[in-house]
Motif scaffolding. Structure first.
Motif, PDB file in Angstrom:
ATOM      1  N   TYR A  62      -3.558 -20.241  -7.702  1.00 40.06           N
ATOM      2  CA  TYR A  62      -2.650 -20.870  -8.646  1.00 40.06           C
ATOM      3  C   TYR A  62      -2.505 -20.065  -9.944  1.00 40.06           C
ATOM      4  O   TYR A  62      -1.732 -20.453 -10.822  1.00 40.06           O
ATOM      5  CB  TYR A  62      -3.122 -22.290  -8.975  1.00 40.06           C
ATOM      6  N   THR A 235       3.252 -19.547 -11.144  1.00 38.93           N
ATOM      7  CA  THR A 235       2.332 -20.600 -11.551  1.00 38.93           C
ATOM      8  C   THR A 235       1.299 -20.023 -12.495  1.00 38.93           C
ATOM      9  O   THR A 235       1.006 -18.845 -12.476  1.00 38.93           O
ATOM     10  CB  THR A 235       1.620 -21.221 -10.335  1.00 38.93           C
ATOM     11  N   ALA A 237      -1.549 -22.459 -13.766  1.00 42.34           N
ATOM     12  CA  ALA A 237      -2.715 -23.322 -13.911  1.00 42.34           C
ATOM     13  C   ALA A 237      -3.714 -23.069 -12.810  1.00 42.34           C
ATOM     14  O   ALA A 237      -3.379 -22.755 -11.694  1.00 42.34           O
ATOM     15  CB  ALA A 237      -2.295 -24.788 -13.862  1.00 42.34           C
ATOM     16  N   GLN A 263       5.040 -24.062 -15.544  1.00 43.22           N
ATOM     17  CA  GLN A 263       4.601 -25.045 -14.556  1.00 43.22           C
ATOM     18  C   GLN A 263       5.797 -25.825 -13.996  1.00 43.22           C
ATOM     19  O   GLN A 263       5.866 -26.107 -12.794  1.00 43.22           O
ATOM     20  CB  GLN A 263       3.615 -26.008 -15.204  1.00 43.22           C
TER      21      GLN A 263
END
Length: 301
Positions: A62, A235, A237, A263
């Motif tokens: 991620y 992405t 996170a 995000q």
């Protein structure tokens, strides 16, 4: 009593190391990065504010992907909070049986130019203790004026490597002054993902007039994504990443705007509209002035 304490420490250390001495052929080593890079320059990275005393974070599927001089790598980016002038930082990358993230650190100027870099050879090997795993460790200082941004990544050359760590029984024998036992030191493979920790201690704070002081922020920890993973290139996170939520009356910091917008973009591109809407609403409550416009622009495409 001393011998009993040393024996207890060795046993606990062995439990932390776990099955690290098992054959490395059983471990899957995938060091390739196939997804495209998220950004064409450091200035486009999303940054995590360095608030609090410690940040546990993961570089995983991620995380952002950057294009570095050595090639592509998953990475994490951090920025000093506005009220800190200088910060002492301890970066640790934990060595687990599944592998370790071999880090390289870049410290960037306010204009995103590389000012300082720390190679893997600059890191120390820190042996495990009663409550911590073996780790790569480096202490350095960041400065708001010269080096407010930090990037942690792992070049391909590092990911291809490995490290041999002392076996707990050998450490115990050395502590007790005994003969070295017939044991094989575990080999930990370098991987493209890993678990890391930042320990932070401000050494100088910045002062402001009451009218110029930055708005107070509250550090929160977002929930890990539960939907199918979006393209990693968009992405930011991780399960342990840190976002910033400001009071309703405060204006969101630029780095937090970038975090939420990236995000939202990732959720839309993965067709997870519910997640995108949730992120948009969360960002608006936290003081974002661009999240809704970003969401509307993305769904028009």
């Amino acid at each position: 009593m001393k011998i009993m304490k040393l024996t207890l420490a060795a046993l606990l250390t062995a439990s932390l190391v776990g099955c690290a001495s098992s054959p490395t052929t059983e471990m899957v080593k995938d060091i390739t990065v196939t997804q495209p890079a998220c950004c064409s320059s450091y200035s486009e990275f999303a940054w995590i504010p360095m608030s609090g005393d410690s940040i546990d974070f993961a570089v995983d599927e991620y995380s952002q992907i950057g294009e570095f001089p050595e090639g592509k790598s998953y990475f994490a980016g951090f920025v000093l909070p506005e009220n800190v002038e200088r910060m002492r930082v301890d970066l640790k990358s934990w060595m687990r049986t599944s592998g370790v993230f071999a880090p390289k650190v870049l410290l960037l100027s306010p204009t995103f130019q590389v000012v300082e870099s720390y190679e893997l050879t600059d890191f120390d090997f820190k042996p495990s203790s009663l409550f911590q795993l073996n780790s790569y460790h480096k202490r350095f200082e960041m400065n708001q004026t010269t080096t407010p941004y930090m990037v942690v990544y792992s070049p391909l050359e590092y990911r291809e490597g490995q490290i041999e760590v002392p076996h707990p029984e050998r450490i115990r024998a050395e502590e007790l002054g005994m003969a070295r036992p017939m044991v094989t030191d575990p080999i930990i493979q370098h991987q493209k993902f890993g678990s890391l920790e930042l320990d932070m201690k401000p050494t100088a704070l910045r002062s402001y007039r009451a009218s110029d002081a930055p708005k107070a922020t509250v550090v929160t920890q977002p929930k890990p994504a539960v939907a199918a993973a979006a393209p990693v290139a968009t992405t930011t996170a991780t399960a342990a990443s840190v976002a910033v939520a400001a009071p309703l009356s405060a204006k969101m910091l630029p780095e937090s705007e970038a975090f939420y917008n990236s995000q939202i973009k990732a959720a839309v591109e993965s067709n997870d509209m519910q997640k995108a809407l949730t992120l948009m609403e969360e960002a608006k409550r936290a003081g974002s002035s661009t999240a809704e416009a970003t969401f509307l622009e993305l769904i028009k495409k």
